[in-house]
Design an enzyme around this catalytic site. Structure first.
Site, mmCIF file in Angstrom:
data_model
loop_
_atom_site.group_PDB
_atom_site.id
_atom_site.type_symbol
_atom_site.label_atom_id
_atom_site.label_comp_id
_atom_site.label_asym_id
_atom_site.label_seq_id
_atom_site.Cartn_x
_atom_site.Cartn_y
_atom_site.Cartn_z
ATOM 1 N N GLY A 15 22.518 37.053 -16.361
ATOM 2 C CA GLY A 15 22.014 36.600 -17.661
ATOM 3 C C GLY A 15 23.178 36.373 -18.613
ATOM 4 O O GLY A 15 24.346 36.337 -18.197
ATOM 5 N N ALA A 17 24.558 38.315 -20.849
ATOM 6 C CA ALA A 17 25.548 39.404 -20.912
ATOM 7 C C ALA A 17 26.513 39.326 -19.734
ATOM 8 O O ALA A 17 27.740 39.441 -19.905
ATOM 9 C CB ALA A 17 24.836 40.752 -20.940
ATOM 10 N N SER A 44 17.354 35.789 -20.286
ATOM 11 C CA SER A 44 18.159 34.989 -21.223
ATOM 12 C C SER A 44 17.689 33.535 -21.234
ATOM 13 O O SER A 44 17.675 32.884 -22.282
ATOM 14 C CB SER A 44 19.638 35.023 -20.849
ATOM 15 O OG SER A 44 20.099 36.336 -20.806
ATOM 16 N N GLY A 49 13.542 31.615 -29.711
ATOM 17 C CA GLY A 49 13.883 31.578 -31.143
ATOM 18 C C GLY A 49 15.317 31.229 -31.413
ATOM 19 O O GLY A 49 15.614 30.206 -32.035
ATOM 20 N N GLY A 50 16.235 32.069 -30.938
ATOM 21 C CA GLY A 50 17.630 31.749 -31.177
ATOM 22 C C GLY A 50 18.553 32.924 -31.181
ATOM 23 O O GLY A 50 18.294 33.944 -30.555
ATOM 24 N N GLU A 116 13.317 34.259 -39.026
ATOM 25 C CA GLU A 116 12.369 35.035 -38.212
ATOM 26 C C GLU A 116 12.079 36.346 -38.936
ATOM 27 O O GLU A 116 12.728 36.651 -39.951
ATOM 28 C CB GLU A 116 12.938 35.281 -36.803
ATOM 29 C CG GLU A 116 12.949 34.028 -35.949
ATOM 30 C CD GLU A 116 13.452 34.247 -34.525
ATOM 31 O OE1 GLU A 116 13.586 35.399 -34.091
ATOM 32 O OE2 GLU A 116 13.710 33.238 -33.855
ATOM 33 N N ASP A 211 16.753 47.786 -13.006
ATOM 34 C CA ASP A 211 17.587 48.192 -11.863
ATOM 35 C C ASP A 211 18.866 48.934 -12.270
ATOM 36 O O ASP A 211 19.180 49.985 -11.721
ATOM 37 C CB ASP A 211 17.963 46.962 -11.024
ATOM 38 C CG ASP A 211 16.741 46.230 -10.487
ATOM 39 O OD1 ASP A 211 15.860 46.903 -9.926
ATOM 40 O OD2 ASP A 211 16.662 45.005 -10.641
ATOM 41 N N HIS A 232 6.430 42.158 -28.239
ATOM 42 C CA HIS A 232 6.462 40.949 -29.067
ATOM 43 C C HIS A 232 5.047 40.681 -29.562
ATOM 44 O O HIS A 232 4.100 40.692 -28.772
ATOM 45 C CB HIS A 232 6.985 39.758 -28.251
ATOM 46 C CG HIS A 232 7.433 38.622 -29.119
ATOM 47 N ND1 HIS A 232 6.562 37.871 -29.861
ATOM 48 C CD2 HIS A 232 8.657 38.125 -29.381
ATOM 49 C CE1 HIS A 232 7.233 36.955 -30.541
ATOM 50 N NE2 HIS A 232 8.519 37.096 -30.271
ATOM 51 N N ARG A 281 9.052 43.133 -36.014
ATOM 52 C CA ARG A 281 8.096 43.088 -34.898
ATOM 53 C C ARG A 281 7.250 44.335 -34.707
ATOM 54 O O ARG A 281 6.093 44.244 -34.307
ATOM 55 C CB ARG A 281 8.873 42.877 -33.598
ATOM 56 C CG ARG A 281 9.157 41.474 -33.409
ATOM 57 C CD ARG A 281 9.844 41.237 -32.130
ATOM 58 N NE ARG A 281 10.433 39.935 -32.321
ATOM 59 C CZ ARG A 281 11.417 39.452 -31.634
ATOM 60 N NH1 ARG A 281 11.938 40.156 -30.670
ATOM 61 N NH2 ARG A 281 11.877 38.274 -31.882
ATOM 62 N N HIS A 342 8.342 43.056 -24.459
ATOM 63 C CA HIS A 342 9.336 42.003 -24.680
ATOM 64 C C HIS A 342 10.776 42.471 -24.462
ATOM 65 O O HIS A 342 11.567 41.772 -23.840
ATOM 66 C CB HIS A 342 9.176 41.485 -26.108
ATOM 67 C CG HIS A 342 10.085 40.358 -26.474
ATOM 68 N ND1 HIS A 342 10.097 39.160 -25.783
ATOM 69 C CD2 HIS A 342 11.019 40.223 -27.453
ATOM 70 C CE1 HIS A 342 10.991 38.339 -26.339
ATOM 71 N NE2 HIS A 342 11.573 38.971 -27.330
ATOM 72 N N ARG A 377 14.286 46.330 -32.557
ATOM 73 C CA ARG A 377 15.308 45.278 -32.684
ATOM 74 C C ARG A 377 14.902 44.198 -33.684
ATOM 75 O O ARG A 377 13.754 43.733 -33.683
ATOM 76 C CB ARG A 377 15.553 44.632 -31.319
ATOM 77 C CG ARG A 377 16.459 43.425 -31.395
ATOM 78 C CD ARG A 377 16.848 42.952 -30.037
ATOM 79 N NE ARG A 377 15.759 42.388 -29.267
ATOM 80 C CZ ARG A 377 15.302 41.151 -29.399
ATOM 81 N NH1 ARG A 377 15.803 40.326 -30.295
ATOM 82 N NH2 ARG A 377 14.327 40.715 -28.614
ATOM 83 N N SER A 382 19.282 39.953 -29.959
ATOM 84 C CA SER A 382 19.571 40.360 -28.568
ATOM 85 C C SER A 382 20.605 39.459 -27.915
ATOM 86 O O SER A 382 21.532 39.940 -27.254
ATOM 87 C CB SER A 382 18.297 40.402 -27.731
ATOM 88 O OG SER A 382 17.661 39.161 -27.755
ATOM 89 N N LEU A 383 20.474 38.149 -28.099
ATOM 90 C CA LEU A 383 21.504 37.270 -27.522
ATOM 91 C C LEU A 383 22.841 37.568 -28.194
ATOM 92 O O LEU A 383 23.899 37.537 -27.565
ATOM 93 C CB LEU A 383 21.132 35.793 -27.693
ATOM 94 C CG LEU A 383 19.861 35.301 -26.988
ATOM 95 C CD1 LEU A 383 19.661 33.799 -27.206
ATOM 96 C CD2 LEU A 383 19.864 35.605 -25.504
HETATM 97 C C1 SIN Z 1 11.353 34.779 -30.228
HETATM 98 O O1 SIN Z 1 11.671 33.593 -30.193
HETATM 99 O O2 SIN Z 1 10.402 35.194 -30.893
HETATM 100 C C2 SIN Z 1 12.148 35.761 -29.419
HETATM 101 C C3 SIN Z 1 13.465 35.956 -30.013
HETATM 102 C C4 SIN Z 1 13.883 37.388 -29.848
HETATM 103 O O3 SIN Z 1 13.381 38.100 -28.999
HETATM 104 O O4 SIN Z 1 14.706 37.839 -30.635
#
Ligand code: SIN
Length: 502
Positions: A15, A17, A44, A49-50, A116, A211, A232, A281, A342, A377, A382-383
């Site tokens: 992914g 990371a 990933s 969203g972004g 967001e 894992d 989510h 969230r 999520h 979070r 996360s990305l």
């Molecule tokens: C989303 O697009 O709602 C997910 C983005 C995220 O998990 O931060």
């Protein structure tokens, strides 16, 4: 004869990371990147969203991102790690651009940003409208395959960490021929992602079985904050559907989407008057859960019908198409949604360089507990965590390269049984138990029952040692499920994504 491979660095996981860490490792080092499935699979690629980042250096804006992250995490975040996350965002976005990633841009060339939940300003970059993860990963894979120092092994699953005296020395891998390979390395990086596969419904692929976390746990590495499983709020609801659930990005609420209950009534005002649909969230998922309970229903609606069809097709092409294919025209119809698993906020405990409690072993991305997410979070962090800490892990490894050499290890005599068991019933029960007792609302007696049921499977699986991906995935699933339940039992108060009814 045991097959042995040696690398300078071994990374598990394909992914963001894993790949981003690999790309930042000095090209004089030989890297083995092991992925248990195909490189295109994994969470990933599904991110819509972004990626949250203050790209232009502006202390006040960065401070706001820091504060929003802490607030969303109920201030349980690691402050040092959170500072690192927000202040190194710009530099790593720059690196992504240099690797060839193409974010969406305005006609004047500036980067487009969206909003967001939990963010006080528009700081989220995206690509392909709502196809951010897939686009980033496609560009990074192209960069990866250019690199001569990185060997990629798909469909090869690491099952155990080789270690001695609290020092990681390598991993045991099941290769494509279903043979045992002993892969030795000076540094080992776990980037194995999340745990969605232990729930009936998740935005993750079913292959997300925890894992790396389970393997680390078997090796005695510290695992923390596992009770903080993020749900989510808006998984696309399809009656009786099980498994990977299509995500309706939080960016839809960022662009004005309204939540309505089954009667068509807007309800977020009851739960968070100020932030409404753009509350973090944990607040929104718990509100939806309550609303579904009060209206005897298993979903609510997301209404974005006030936006034009042209706008929606251009801004959310993936969501628009998916919904239309499933009979929902989002420019006219409310979108049926319900909360689903999520993201795991906790995981393998690390410091700000990705060091775990075992020497030479790093963790990065969703499997790691850097502490940046606290109890919940913040959207699109996360990305960002993957790139900021992936870069730090790589830099730390690069600094120590002069110490690298041949690994001397006495290989353990693992005795495996070769059976074709697929453990399907156990997997189904793990998902049932977690979806009933380890979901949004938790209670002591439910958690105790879950512990009892999961412990029985754990004990039975530990009695056998089957050399197969099925066996190890099932063992890993029950291991992480049990840790979540045990840590949920320990935390008596409700905070963030951990909501205790008692
Ligand atoms: C989303 O697009 O709602 C997910 C983005 C995220 O998990 O931060």
């Amino acid at each position: 004869m045991k097959e042995i491979k040696q690398f300078d660095v071994v990374i598990l996981g394909g992914g963001l990371a894993g790949i981003y860490t690999a790309l930042n490792i000095d090209s004089s080092l030989h890297v083995g990147l092991f992925i248990k499935d195909k490189i295109e699979r994994g969470s990933s690629n599904l991110a819509q969203g972004g990626i949250a980042a203050e790209v232009v250096w502006d202390e006040a804006k960065i401070e706001e991102h820091f504060e929003d992250t802490l607030k969303a995490g109920s201030y349980l975040n690691n402050v040092e790690a959170t500072r690192v996350l927000v202040s190194e965002a710009g530099k790593n976005i720059e690196k992504l651009l240099n690797f060839g990633v193409k974010f969406d841009r305005n006609p004047d060339g500036s980067l487009v940003t969206t909003l967001e939940g939990g963010h006080r300003s528009r700081r989220i970059l995206h690509a392909g409208g709502d196809d951010t993860g897939a686009k980033i990963m496609m560009d990074l894979r192209a960069a990866l395959f250019q690199r001569k120092n990185i060997d990629v092994f798909e469909d090869e699953m690491a099952i155990e960490i080789l270690h001695n005296d609290n020092k990681a020395l390598g991993v045991i891998v099941i290769n494509q021929q279903n043979e045992e390979v002993y892969v030795l390395a000076n540094k080992i990086v776990l980037a194995t992602g999340g745990i969605g596969g232990i729930y009936k419904k998740s935005t993750n692929e079913k292959i997300a079985c925890g894992d790396g976390i389970a393997m680390a746990h078997r090796a005695g590495v510290i695992i923390k904050n596992m009770e903080f499983v993020q749900f989510h709020p808006t998984g696309f609801y399809v009656e009786d559907q099980i498994g990977k659930t299509f995500l309706i990005s939080e960016a839809v609420r960022g662009e004005g989407g309204i939540l309505r209950n089954i009667e068509g009534v807007r309800f977020m005002e009851k739960y968070d008057k100020e932030r409404m649909e753009l509350a973090p969230r944990d607040v929104v998922s718990q509100a939806i859960h309550r609303e579904m309970f009060d209206t005897w229903s298993d979903h609510v609606y997301l209404d974005i019908t006030h936006k034009s069809k042209e706008y929606l097709m251009q801004r959310f092409p993936t969501i628009y198409k998916h919904c239309l294919d499933n009979g929902v025209d989002i420019s006219k119809d409310y979108i049926p949604v319900a909360p689903v698993e999520h993201f795991l906020c906790g995981g393998i405990e690390t410091d700000v360089y990705g060091h775990t409690s075992m020497n030479n072993l790093y963790a990065v991305g969703e499997c790691a507990n850097t502490g940046v997410h606290g109890a919940n979070r913040l959207a699109s962090n996360s990305l960002l965590e993957c790139i900021v800490f992936g870069n730090r892990v790589a830099e730390d490894i690069n600094k120590s390269k002069s110490t690298f050499g041949k690994i001397d290890v006495v290989l353990p005599d693992m005795v495996f049984t070769h059976k074709k068991y697929n453990f399907k019933d156990i997997r189904v029960e793990i998902r049932d138990v977690m979806s009933k007792y380890g979901f949004i609302v938790r209670k002591e007696d439910d958690l105790e029952l879950a512990k009892k049921l999961l412990s029985k499977h754990y004990a039975n699986l530990k009695k056998i040692n089957v050399f197969s991906r099925y066996y190890y995935e099932t063992l890993n699933m029950v291991t992480v499920a049990l840790i979540i339940i045990e840590q949920a039992l320990e935390r008596k108060e409700s905070i963030g994504c951990h909501f205790r009814l008692d």
